[in-house]
Design an enzyme around this catalytic site. Structure first.
Site, PDB file in Angstrom:
ATOM      1  N   SER A  96     -94.948 -10.816  47.383  1.00 59.05           N
ATOM      2  CA  SER A  96     -93.617 -11.151  46.880  1.00 59.05           C
ATOM      3  C   SER A  96     -93.284 -10.242  45.704  1.00 59.05           C
ATOM      4  O   SER A  96     -93.985 -10.255  44.680  1.00 59.05           O
ATOM      5  CB  SER A  96     -93.576 -12.605  46.407  1.00 59.05           C
ATOM      6  OG  SER A  96     -92.461 -12.770  45.547  1.00 59.05           O
ATOM      7  N   HIS A 141     -92.085  -9.545  50.926  1.00 57.89           N
ATOM      8  CA  HIS A 141     -91.352 -10.805  50.733  1.00 57.89           C
ATOM      9  C   HIS A 141     -90.381 -10.647  49.558  1.00 57.89           C
ATOM     10  O   HIS A 141     -90.777 -10.229  48.465  1.00 57.89           O
ATOM     11  CB  HIS A 141     -92.370 -11.921  50.447  1.00 57.89           C
ATOM     12  CG  HIS A 141     -91.788 -13.287  50.351  1.00 57.89           C
ATOM     13  ND1 HIS A 141     -91.539 -14.080  51.452  1.00 57.89           N
ATOM     14  CD2 HIS A 141     -91.414 -14.020  49.272  1.00 57.89           C
ATOM     15  CE1 HIS A 141     -91.046 -15.248  51.057  1.00 57.89           C
ATOM     16  NE2 HIS A 141     -90.953 -15.234  49.737  1.00 57.89           N
ATOM     17  N   ASP A 201     -87.631 -12.538  47.185  1.00 61.21           N
ATOM     18  CA  ASP A 201     -87.175 -13.855  46.732  1.00 61.21           C
ATOM     19  C   ASP A 201     -85.786 -13.770  46.122  1.00 61.21           C
ATOM     20  O   ASP A 201     -85.599 -13.268  45.016  1.00 61.21           O
ATOM     21  CB  ASP A 201     -88.168 -14.409  45.697  1.00 61.21           C
ATOM     22  CG  ASP A 201     -89.434 -14.900  46.364  1.00 61.21           C
ATOM     23  OD1 ASP A 201     -89.329 -15.695  47.315  1.00 61.21           O
ATOM     24  OD2 ASP A 201     -90.526 -14.473  45.943  1.00 61.21           O
ATOM     25  N   MET A 203     -82.693 -15.619  44.545  1.00 63.42           N
ATOM     26  CA  MET A 203     -82.368 -16.882  43.843  1.00 63.42           C
ATOM     27  C   MET A 203     -80.973 -16.761  43.241  1.00 63.42           C
ATOM     28  O   MET A 203     -80.609 -15.690  42.741  1.00 63.42           O
ATOM     29  CB  MET A 203     -83.385 -17.134  42.727  1.00 63.42           C
ATOM     30  CG  MET A 203     -84.817 -17.178  43.213  1.00 63.42           C
ATOM     31  SD  MET A 203     -85.938 -17.683  41.880  1.00 63.42           S
ATOM     32  CE  MET A 203     -87.520 -17.406  42.679  1.00 63.42           C
ATOM     33  N   HIS A 253     -86.306 -14.360  51.599  1.00 62.52           N
ATOM     34  CA  HIS A 253     -86.365 -15.808  51.370  1.00 62.52           C
ATOM     35  C   HIS A 253     -85.164 -16.189  50.498  1.00 62.52           C
ATOM     36  O   HIS A 253     -85.147 -15.901  49.299  1.00 62.52           O
ATOM     37  CB  HIS A 253     -87.705 -16.106  50.672  1.00 62.52           C
ATOM     38  CG  HIS A 253     -87.914 -17.533  50.290  1.00 62.52           C
ATOM     39  ND1 HIS A 253     -88.934 -17.929  49.440  1.00 62.52           N
ATOM     40  CD2 HIS A 253     -87.255 -18.677  50.637  1.00 62.52           C
ATOM     41  CE1 HIS A 253     -88.891 -19.235  49.286  1.00 62.52           C
ATOM     42  NE2 HIS A 253     -87.881 -19.715  49.990  1.00 62.52           N
ATOM     43  N   MET A 268     -83.227 -18.527  48.459  1.00 63.07           N
ATOM     44  CA  MET A 268     -83.219 -19.786  47.693  1.00 63.07           C
ATOM     45  C   MET A 268     -81.837 -19.898  47.070  1.00 63.07           C
ATOM     46  O   MET A 268     -81.659 -19.753  45.849  1.00 63.07           O
ATOM     47  CB  MET A 268     -84.335 -19.766  46.642  1.00 63.07           C
ATOM     48  CG  MET A 268     -85.712 -19.967  47.251  1.00 63.07           C
ATOM     49  SD  MET A 268     -87.042 -19.479  46.142  1.00 63.07           S
ATOM     50  CE  MET A 268     -87.077 -17.727  46.463  1.00 63.07           C
ATOM     51  N   MET A 328     -93.159 -24.426  51.443  1.00 63.24           N
ATOM     52  CA  MET A 328     -93.314 -24.120  50.009  1.00 63.24           C
ATOM     53  C   MET A 328     -94.523 -24.878  49.471  1.00 63.24           C
ATOM     54  O   MET A 328     -94.628 -26.096  49.633  1.00 63.24           O
ATOM     55  CB  MET A 328     -92.066 -24.535  49.217  1.00 63.24           C
ATOM     56  CG  MET A 328     -90.824 -23.699  49.496  1.00 63.24           C
ATOM     57  SD  MET A 328     -91.028 -21.918  49.292  1.00 63.24           S
ATOM     58  CE  MET A 328     -91.518 -21.787  47.565  1.00 63.24           C
ATOM     59  N   GLY A 378     -88.588 -21.412  42.638  1.00 65.44           N
ATOM     60  CA  GLY A 378     -87.869 -21.061  41.412  1.00 65.44           C
ATOM     61  C   GLY A 378     -88.578 -20.045  40.541  1.00 65.44           C
ATOM     62  O   GLY A 378     -87.930 -19.228  39.896  1.00 65.44           O
ATOM     63  N   GLY A 407     -92.341 -17.523  39.984  1.00 66.06           N
ATOM     64  CA  GLY A 407     -93.656 -17.057  40.405  1.00 66.06           C
ATOM     65  C   GLY A 407     -94.716 -17.599  39.469  1.00 66.06           C
ATOM     66  O   GLY A 407     -94.406 -18.145  38.397  1.00 66.06           O
ATOM     67  N   GLY A 408     -95.955 -17.503  39.869  1.00 61.66           N
ATOM     68  CA  GLY A 408     -97.074 -17.828  38.983  1.00 61.66           C
ATOM     69  C   GLY A 408     -97.351 -19.303  38.764  1.00 61.66           C
ATOM     70  O   GLY A 408     -98.071 -19.659  37.823  1.00 61.66           O
ATOM     71  N   ASP A 421     -95.948 -20.265  50.701  1.00 62.66           N
ATOM     72  CA  ASP A 421     -95.402 -19.509  49.579  1.00 62.66           C
ATOM     73  C   ASP A 421     -95.568 -20.299  48.286  1.00 62.66           C
ATOM     74  O   ASP A 421     -94.993 -21.379  48.138  1.00 62.66           O
ATOM     75  CB  ASP A 421     -93.905 -19.264  49.869  1.00 62.66           C
ATOM     76  CG  ASP A 421     -93.228 -18.370  48.856  1.00 62.66           C
ATOM     77  OD1 ASP A 421     -93.880 -17.939  47.890  1.00 62.66           O
ATOM     78  OD2 ASP A 421     -92.019 -18.122  49.037  1.00 62.66           O
ATOM     79  N   GLY A 422     -96.355 -19.724  47.366  1.00 61.79           N
ATOM     80  CA  GLY A 422     -96.506 -20.318  46.046  1.00 61.79           C
ATOM     81  C   GLY A 422     -97.946 -20.646  45.710  1.00 61.79           C
ATOM     82  O   GLY A 422     -98.605 -21.396  46.438  1.00 61.79           O
ATOM     83  N   GLY A 423     -98.443 -20.026  44.653  1.00 65.43           N
ATOM     84  CA  GLY A 423     -99.792 -20.333  44.190  1.00 65.43           C
ATOM     85  C   GLY A 423    -100.898 -19.824  45.104  1.00 65.43           C
ATOM     86  O   GLY A 423    -102.019 -20.335  45.070  1.00 65.43           O
ATOM     87  N   GLY A 462     -97.299 -13.492  45.078  1.00 65.61           N
ATOM     88  CA  GLY A 462     -96.590 -12.697  44.079  1.00 65.61           C
ATOM     89  C   GLY A 462     -97.497 -12.333  42.920  1.00 65.61           C
ATOM     90  O   GLY A 462     -97.978 -11.200  42.801  1.00 65.61           O
TER      91      GLY A 462
HETATM   92  C1  DX5 Z   1     -91.201 -19.106  44.395  1.00 63.27           C
HETATM   93  C2  DX5 Z   1     -91.057 -17.925  45.335  1.00 63.27           C
HETATM   94  C3  DX5 Z   1     -92.347 -17.285  45.651  1.00 63.27           C
HETATM   95  C4  DX5 Z   1     -93.084 -16.750  44.492  1.00 63.27           C
HETATM   96  C5  DX5 Z   1     -94.544 -16.857  44.781  1.00 63.27           C
HETATM   97  O1  DX5 Z   1     -90.009 -19.709  44.237  1.00 63.27           O
HETATM   98  O2  DX5 Z   1     -90.468 -18.275  46.542  1.00 63.27           O
HETATM   99  O3  DX5 Z   1     -92.243 -16.305  46.677  1.00 63.27           O
HETATM  100  O4  DX5 Z   1     -92.769 -15.438  44.183  1.00 63.27           O
HETATM  101  O5  DX5 Z   1     -95.151 -16.512  43.648  1.00 63.27           O
HETATM  102  P1  DX5 Z   1     -96.679 -16.755  43.312  1.00 63.27           P
HETATM  103  O6  DX5 Z   1     -97.455 -16.127  44.418  1.00 63.27           O
HETATM  104  O7  DX5 Z   1     -96.785 -16.038  42.050  1.00 63.27           O
HETATM  105  O8  DX5 Z   1     -96.878 -18.220  43.216  1.00 63.27           O
HETATM  106 ZN    ZN Z   2     -90.606 -16.797  48.361  1.00 69.80          ZN
END
Ligand code: DX5
Ligand code: ZN
Length: 222
Positions: free
Chosen positions: A11, A36, A38, A40, A69, A71, A140, A145, A147-148, A178-180, A200
């Site tokens: 990401s 990927h 993101d 927003m 993606h 959002m 998800m 919203g 990353g990290g 996606d996420g963590g 990400g």
């Molecule tokens: C969160 C995004 C993710 C995000 C993942 O809202 O959709 O794609 O970048 O980030 P990590 O891998 O850092 O959790």
């Molecule tokens: Zn994403």
């Protein structure tokens, strides 16, 4: 050899936006499967990130599929722009779509693969009927919203239930998470049934090179 069925989708949310093209090229060279993106809008989620012009710019730096993606609220107003910019997959959030059948048809009508995403608190039943029409389902594993964020453990069971449903019905939609996702959580989501892993922070802000970070993620899946 790493599990060949599992795709990695870095990401760019955690990339250095001032060197975005180079970072995308680096991820491509290091063996990423998708890029990927993101998007927003400051409404569906608090931040504003990337729009179609940035997707068009990224398009020039990689031949990999761009996994966009969205959002955003009212995604039906934006899909044309993202398709024209070079998106290969457009994923919308089920929470934003009053008529998901129509939207999925519209995305496919643009010659783009269609994905639907679910927030952690959204039940799988929200996508049951549309599953046969989808190219990708995105579970998800954090609240969208930022990353990290840390992986939400309770999503493992949802991934497993979705895997079972796809297999039982013989459906081919890719199961993306996606996420963590990092070297610790990657093998666990794959075991539960995920086949495309978005990452990400673990790829772009781990203190390693992109190549080392992707290598570590792959190694965990051996
Ligand atoms: C969160 C995004 C993710 C995000 C993942 O809202 O959709 O794609 O970048 O980030 P990590 O891998 O850092 O959790
Ligand atoms: Zn994403």
């Amino acid at each position: 050899m790493a599990n060949p069925q599992v795709k990695l989708a870095p990401s760019i949310l955690s990339a250095d936006f001032a060197r975005l093209g180079e970072q995308v090229a680096e991820a491509t060279k290091a063996g990423a499967d998708y890029i990927h993106v993101d998007v927003m809008d400051g409404h569906f989620v608090p931040q504003i990130t990337i729009g179609a012009p940035v997707v068009a710019a990224v398009r020039k730096w990689t031949d990999l599929p761009l996994d966009v993606h969205l959002m955003i609220e009212a995604p039906e107003r934006q899909i044309n722009q993202f398709a024209e910019a070079g998106a290969d997959i457009i994923t919308v959030h089920i929470e934003t779509c009053p008529d998901i059948n129509q939207l999925v048809s519209a995305i496919k009508g643009l010659g783009v693969k269609a994905g639907v995403s679910l927030n952690p608190e959204t039940p799988l039943t929200a996508v049951t009927e549309i599953l046969p029409s989808l190219d990708l389902v995105l579970v998800m594993t954090v609240h969208p919203g930022y990353g990290g964020q840390p992986f939400i453990e309770s999503t493992l069971e949802k991934i497993a239930r979705l895997r079972a449903e796809l297999d039982k019905k013989g459906l081919t939609a890719e199961l993306e998470v996606d996420g963590g996702i990092n070297a610790q959580t990657a093998p666990r989501v794959v075991k539960a049934g995920a086949r495309v892993l978005v990452a990400g922070a673990a790829v772009f802000s781990s203190g390693q090179t992109v190549k080392e970070a992707l290598g570590e993620l792959r190694a965990g899946l051996l």
